[in-house]
Scaffold this motif. Structure first.
Motif, PDB file in Angstrom:
ATOM      1  N   ASP A  34      -8.675 -46.526   6.158  1.00  0.00           N
ATOM      2  CA  ASP A  34      -9.148 -45.431   5.326  1.00  0.00           C
ATOM      3  C   ASP A  34      -8.733 -44.134   6.009  1.00  0.00           C
ATOM      4  O   ASP A  34      -9.163 -43.852   7.127  1.00  0.00           O
ATOM      5  CB  ASP A  34     -10.667 -45.502   5.170  1.00  0.00           C
ATOM      6  CG  ASP A  34     -11.223 -44.381   4.325  1.00  0.00           C
ATOM      7  OD1 ASP A  34     -11.379 -43.257   4.865  1.00  0.00           O
ATOM      8  OD2 ASP A  34     -11.495 -44.615   3.136  1.00  0.00           O
ATOM      9  N   LYS A  35      -7.893 -43.362   5.353  1.00  0.00           N
ATOM     10  CA  LYS A  35      -7.328 -42.143   5.928  1.00  0.00           C
ATOM     11  C   LYS A  35      -8.413 -41.187   6.434  1.00  0.00           C
ATOM     12  O   LYS A  35      -8.327 -40.668   7.547  1.00  0.00           O
ATOM     13  CB  LYS A  35      -6.457 -41.459   4.873  1.00  0.00           C
ATOM     14  CG  LYS A  35      -5.820 -40.182   5.310  1.00  0.00           C
ATOM     15  CD  LYS A  35      -4.972 -39.612   4.176  1.00  0.00           C
ATOM     16  CE  LYS A  35      -4.431 -38.252   4.500  1.00  0.00           C
ATOM     17  NZ  LYS A  35      -3.594 -37.727   3.421  1.00  0.00           N
ATOM     18  N   GLU A  36      -9.434 -40.966   5.633  1.00  0.00           N
ATOM     19  CA  GLU A  36     -10.490 -40.020   6.015  1.00  0.00           C
ATOM     20  C   GLU A  36     -11.295 -40.524   7.205  1.00  0.00           C
ATOM     21  O   GLU A  36     -11.621 -39.761   8.110  1.00  0.00           O
ATOM     22  CB  GLU A  36     -11.407 -39.728   4.825  1.00  0.00           C
ATOM     23  CG  GLU A  36     -10.701 -39.065   3.657  1.00  0.00           C
ATOM     24  CD  GLU A  36      -9.902 -37.823   4.052  1.00  0.00           C
ATOM     25  OE1 GLU A  36     -10.406 -36.987   4.825  1.00  0.00           O
ATOM     26  OE2 GLU A  36      -8.746 -37.704   3.594  1.00  0.00           O
ATOM     27  N   TRP A  38     -10.227 -42.651   9.496  1.00  0.00           N
ATOM     28  CA  TRP A  38      -9.329 -42.625  10.650  1.00  0.00           C
ATOM     29  C   TRP A  38      -9.326 -41.241  11.291  1.00  0.00           C
ATOM     30  O   TRP A  38      -9.424 -41.098  12.495  1.00  0.00           O
ATOM     31  CB  TRP A  38      -7.916 -43.021  10.229  1.00  0.00           C
ATOM     32  CG  TRP A  38      -6.934 -43.026  11.353  1.00  0.00           C
ATOM     33  CD1 TRP A  38      -6.210 -41.956  11.812  1.00  0.00           C
ATOM     34  CD2 TRP A  38      -6.575 -44.130  12.179  1.00  0.00           C
ATOM     35  NE1 TRP A  38      -5.424 -42.344  12.866  1.00  0.00           N
ATOM     36  CE2 TRP A  38      -5.625 -43.674  13.118  1.00  0.00           C
ATOM     37  CE3 TRP A  38      -6.958 -45.466  12.215  1.00  0.00           C
ATOM     38  CZ2 TRP A  38      -5.053 -44.492  14.067  1.00  0.00           C
ATOM     39  CZ3 TRP A  38      -6.391 -46.285  13.171  1.00  0.00           C
ATOM     40  CH2 TRP A  38      -5.452 -45.794  14.082  1.00  0.00           C
ATOM     41  N   ARG A  39      -9.214 -40.218  10.448  1.00  0.00           N
ATOM     42  CA  ARG A  39      -9.123 -38.850  10.954  1.00  0.00           C
ATOM     43  C   ARG A  39     -10.463 -38.319  11.459  1.00  0.00           C
ATOM     44  O   ARG A  39     -10.509 -37.586  12.431  1.00  0.00           O
ATOM     45  CB  ARG A  39      -8.574 -37.927   9.872  1.00  0.00           C
ATOM     46  CG  ARG A  39      -7.112 -38.187   9.590  1.00  0.00           C
ATOM     47  CD  ARG A  39      -6.675 -37.445   8.341  1.00  0.00           C
ATOM     48  NE  ARG A  39      -5.237 -37.358   8.300  1.00  0.00           N
ATOM     49  CZ  ARG A  39      -4.571 -36.209   8.358  1.00  0.00           C
ATOM     50  NH1 ARG A  39      -5.188 -35.076   8.435  1.00  0.00           N
ATOM     51  NH2 ARG A  39      -3.261 -36.227   8.325  1.00  0.00           N
ATOM     52  N   ARG A  45     -11.643 -46.051  15.333  1.00  0.00           N
ATOM     53  CA  ARG A  45     -10.355 -46.494  14.790  1.00  0.00           C
ATOM     54  C   ARG A  45     -10.067 -47.954  15.100  1.00  0.00           C
ATOM     55  O   ARG A  45      -9.325 -48.601  14.369  1.00  0.00           O
ATOM     56  CB  ARG A  45      -9.230 -45.624  15.347  1.00  0.00           C
ATOM     57  CG  ARG A  45      -9.250 -44.222  14.815  1.00  0.00           C
ATOM     58  CD  ARG A  45      -8.192 -43.382  15.484  1.00  0.00           C
ATOM     59  NE  ARG A  45      -8.172 -42.039  14.937  1.00  0.00           N
ATOM     60  CZ  ARG A  45      -7.498 -41.035  15.477  1.00  0.00           C
ATOM     61  NH1 ARG A  45      -6.776 -41.232  16.578  1.00  0.00           N
ATOM     62  NH2 ARG A  45      -7.532 -39.844  14.922  1.00  0.00           N
ATOM     63  N   GLU A  68       0.991 -37.416   8.087  1.00  0.00           N
ATOM     64  CA  GLU A  68       0.158 -37.207   6.892  1.00  0.00           C
ATOM     65  C   GLU A  68      -0.978 -38.220   6.823  1.00  0.00           C
ATOM     66  O   GLU A  68      -2.101 -37.885   6.479  1.00  0.00           O
ATOM     67  CB  GLU A  68       0.996 -37.352   5.618  1.00  0.00           C
ATOM     68  CG  GLU A  68       1.651 -36.094   5.143  1.00  0.00           C
ATOM     69  CD  GLU A  68       2.436 -36.316   3.854  1.00  0.00           C
ATOM     70  OE1 GLU A  68       2.159 -37.296   3.118  1.00  0.00           O
ATOM     71  OE2 GLU A  68       3.339 -35.509   3.601  1.00  0.00           O
ATOM     72  N   LEU A  69      -0.684 -39.473   7.139  1.00  0.00           N
ATOM     73  CA  LEU A  69      -1.684 -40.537   7.067  1.00  0.00           C
ATOM     74  C   LEU A  69      -2.658 -40.519   8.245  1.00  0.00           C
ATOM     75  O   LEU A  69      -3.866 -40.594   8.062  1.00  0.00           O
ATOM     76  CB  LEU A  69      -1.008 -41.907   7.038  1.00  0.00           C
ATOM     77  CG  LEU A  69      -0.542 -42.414   5.702  1.00  0.00           C
ATOM     78  CD1 LEU A  69       0.274 -43.694   5.888  1.00  0.00           C
ATOM     79  CD2 LEU A  69      -1.712 -42.685   4.779  1.00  0.00           C
ATOM     80  N   LEU A  70      -2.112 -40.449   9.461  1.00  0.00           N
ATOM     81  CA  LEU A  70      -2.930 -40.639  10.665  1.00  0.00           C
ATOM     82  C   LEU A  70      -3.318 -39.351  11.379  1.00  0.00           C
ATOM     83  O   LEU A  70      -4.141 -39.380  12.279  1.00  0.00           O
ATOM     84  CB  LEU A  70      -2.188 -41.543  11.657  1.00  0.00           C
ATOM     85  CG  LEU A  70      -1.739 -42.910  11.155  1.00  0.00           C
ATOM     86  CD1 LEU A  70      -1.057 -43.679  12.270  1.00  0.00           C
ATOM     87  CD2 LEU A  70      -2.889 -43.698  10.574  1.00  0.00           C
TER      88      LEU A  70
END
Length: 120
Positions: A34-36, A38-39, A45, A68-70
């Motif tokens: 999940d991108k959000e 992860w960030r 993580r 962009e993703l990570l």
């Protein structure tokens, strides 16, 4: 019906059912990328890293898409490797474990390998 099965058949059936149950539980409780998440939660993580690797989510992507993703990596390329490193947190456990990182290796600006390495 089960009482009519031979002993070896019962053992085989038991292991088959155990395999199906354990596979289902692992799939159910393993978190998907999940991108959000992860960030926003770098220390958690480790819960998503297996999905990132097994799904081959990053293979073939250029650097800008990985960022962009990570998000921005913890560290970048060294002299001998064109790579990104992302800290993935530490899994809870009874024994002291070494910290691990997600290593993303690029060739010609494209992801060719994603793996976990111990933090140095």
């Amino acid at each position: 019906m089960i009482s009519r099965l031979k002993r070896n058949d019962k053992i085989g059936l038991f292991f088959f059912v155990a395999f199906i149950l354990s596979s289902s539980l692992i799939w159910l409780f393993e978190e998907r990328f999940d991108k959000e998440q992860w960030r926003s939660n770098p220390s958690l993580r480790y819960k998503m890293v297996d999905d990132v690797i097994e799904s081959q989510l990053l293979i073939g992507k250029p650097k800008y898409e990985v960022i962009e993703l990570l998000g921005q990596p913890s560290s970048r390329s060294s002299a001998e490797k064109d790579a990104f490193l992302y800290r993935i947190g530490r899994q809870p456990g009874f024994f002291e474990t070494k910290r691990e990182q997600l290593l993303i290796i690029f060739e010609a600006q494209t992801v060719v390998k994603v793996t976990i390495v111990e933090e140095e």
